[in-house]
Write an enzyme that holds these catalytic residues in place. Structure first.
Site, PDB file in Angstrom:
ATOM      1  N   ASP A  31       0.867  -1.139   0.051  1.00  0.00           N
ATOM      2  CA  ASP A  31      -0.010   0.113  -0.101  1.00  0.00           C
ATOM      3  C   ASP A  31       0.812   1.134   0.006  1.00  0.00           C
ATOM      4  O   ASP A  31       2.034   1.349   0.769  1.00  0.00           O
ATOM      5  CB  ASP A  31      -0.978   0.034   1.264  1.00  0.00           C
ATOM      6  CG  ASP A  31      -1.966  -1.125   1.014  1.00  0.00           C
ATOM      7  OD1 ASP A  31      -1.729  -2.211   1.788  1.00  0.00           O
ATOM      8  OD2 ASP A  31      -3.119  -0.988   0.430  1.00  0.00           O
ATOM      9  N   GLU A 150     -13.369  -4.318  -1.189  1.00  0.00           N
ATOM     10  CA  GLU A 150     -13.125  -3.698   0.203  1.00  0.00           C
ATOM     11  C   GLU A 150     -14.439  -4.032   0.856  1.00  0.00           C
ATOM     12  O   GLU A 150     -15.239  -3.469   1.061  1.00  0.00           O
ATOM     13  CB  GLU A 150     -12.630  -2.604   0.192  1.00  0.00           C
ATOM     14  CG  GLU A 150     -11.296  -2.258  -0.459  1.00  0.00           C
ATOM     15  CD  GLU A 150     -11.001  -1.083  -0.448  1.00  0.00           C
ATOM     16  OE1 GLU A 150      -9.924  -0.595   0.592  1.00  0.00           O
ATOM     17  OE2 GLU A 150     -11.131   0.066  -1.098  1.00  0.00           O
TER      18      GLU A 150
END
Lengths: 278, 208
Positions: A31, A150
């Site tokens: 990330d 998500e």
């Protein structure tokens, strides 16, 4: 070996072991903010881990099967930094690279493929316009399009899709979205568990089993791995195609080699020649 | 001749990863998209991802088909990767049928799992093992794991030029070929980590 008849349709091949095809993948998840790997716990507070290029190389040399890079900030400014990062990583890391974060148009995807990405991961952009999935799939092939889900469990709505790096609820149930995304041409799904992401507290097998039962294309799990055992618990699930690990690698709780060795010992089909030995 | 590999850029997929892999190996290379002055290349690579029909159309539009055929007749080694390998054959059944470059005998057909193995999916995407049928300078002895991404594979290929097989469940398919100075790899050596780089390096060395 079997008789060679020259026709794929009737060829018989007797193998001692028929391995599932393809191997399950051990994936490093980075990330990113700018050119650094960051990690947050449940998107609350970010910590800079280090330069992404350096970290990607480390995981590549330790034998990961793939690298997933997600731009968590996804601003216009970040686009150039991401292109530079992909060029840097692909100059020395020769495994498939998946890039996501803020892709809203085919042109956004074009820039990333030109830079050297093999697949793009889309979430917010696809939920806003599912046609984005088919547009990119038509141009680059379905296998180049990963839909990043998500997922967060809410008491009244069950598993719900979130966007904006797990910050914004959509009210859309995960199963309905995955059906639609597959029908739009998604070649693969990456499942982030918003509540467990970055926590290294363990994985949620039930979410994964549910996701694998909804679609027929590969499903890659992410979020929550804190130990090799956590990783094996997911890789053992029959229909999981791969596992993306972030925090546990970045904080050095475990290495790609340790996961691969554990998997091989457990009889999970992963490729055997992982690391670089010279 | 000074080693200088031409990586043919015909708009079908990302050629830069192949070029970067060669850069990493220290192999002098250049992306080439026009048919002029190919005499400067000591070897050629035809990469490619995607549709056979589209690939052949792009080659024709850029006047690259005769340049490729002439170079191989001249004896320049050529490596075809993924779609690039498929284009070397006579014909593909994809999209209603299309002729290939006709440099290697064989027909490209849709990959299908064996009956009763419907859980095995096509396209075949991911890391899979190959079994080498011959020991040569390019493939690791016995085989290895490589990255594949394809829905079609070559069929009806003379046994003596098949150098490895891949597996889709119990279905076997041609994963690589070698004929005179032509080599074909169905997998992506530029995406198969050090094992893949070893195959690329082996091919480059075999051209010398």
């Amino acid at each position: 070996m079997g008789e060679e008849s020259g026709r794929l349709g009737v060829e018989a091949c007797r193998l001692a072991v028929i391995e599932p095809v393809p191997y399950k993948r051990i994936i490093a998840r980075l990330d990113i903010k700018g050119s650094n790997v960051i990690k947050g716990i449940q998107m609350d507070g970010l910590r800079v881990i280090g330069p992404a290029g350096e970290i990607a190389r480390r995981y590549y040399h330790d034998g990961v099967d793939e690298i997933v890079i997600i731009d968590t900030v996804a601003s216009l400014y970040g686009r150039d930094a991401m292109v530079d990062l992909i060029k840097d990583i692909t100059s020395e890391c020769f495994v498939p690279i998946t890039v996501g974060g803020g892709i809203r148009s085919v042109e956004d995807a074009d820039a990333l493929f030109r830079a050297g990405a093999d697949k793009v991961a889309i979430n917010t952009g696809a939920i806003a316009r599912p046609g984005l999935i088919s547009d990119i799939a038509q141009k680059y092939g379905a296998q180049a399009v990963v839909v990043h889900v998500e997922a967060k469990m809410t008491p009244d709505r069950g598993w719900e899709c979130y966007t904006e790096a797990g910050r914004e609820p959509t009210g859309i149930p995960v199963d309905a979205w995955m059906h639609k995304a597959q029908a739009s041409g998604a070649g693969e799904f990456l499942i982030t568990n918003v509540d467990r992401d970055g926590t290294r507290r363990g994985v949620d097998r039930e979410l994964l089993k549910k996701c694998c039962s909804i679609v027929s294309v590969p499903v890659v799990a992410s979020s929550g791995v804190g130990s090799v055992e956590d990783a094996l618990q997911i890789l053992e699930l029959a229909n999981v195609a791969g596992l993306a690990i972030g925090a546990a690698f970045h904080y050095n709780n475990l290495t790609p080699t340790a996961v691969r060795e554990g998997a091989l010992l457990r009889g999970v089909p992963v490729r055997a020649d992982g690391g670089i030995y010279d | 001749m000074i080693e200088h590999v031409g990586v043919i850029d015909y708009g079908a997929g990302n050629v830069t990863n192949v070029s970067r892999a060669l850069d990493f190996l220290g192999v002098n290379n250049e992306l080439v998209s026009s048919p002029e002055k190919w005499g400067r290349f000591s070897a050629l690579i035809l990469p490619g991802v995607g549709s056979f029909v589209y690939g052949m159309e792009e080659l024709r539009e850029r006047r690259l088909t005769s340049a490729i055929i002439e170079a191989t007749e001249f004896g320049t080694p050529l490596l075809g990767i993924c779609l690039g390998m498929q284009l070397l054959f006579d014909f593909s059944e994809e999209g209603g049928g299309a002729e290939g470059l006709g440099l290697i005998p064989g027909v490209v057909r849709q990959l299908e799992p064996s009956p009763g193995e419907s859980e095995i999916r096509v396209p075949h995407v991911g890391w899979s093992r190959i079994a080498s049928v011959a020991t040569d300078a390019v493939l690791p002895q016995g085989g290895g794991a490589f990255y594949f991404s394809h829905s079609f594979a070559a069929d009806g290929v003379p046994e003596d030029i098949v150098t490895s097989h891949g597996f889709l469940g119990s279905r076997r398919f041609v994963a690589s070929v070698a004929s005179k100075r032509l080599t074909g790899l169905q997998f992506h050596p530029e995406k198969s980590s050090h094992t893949g780089l070893g195959v690329l390096k082996g091919w480059v060395q075999s051209c010398r």
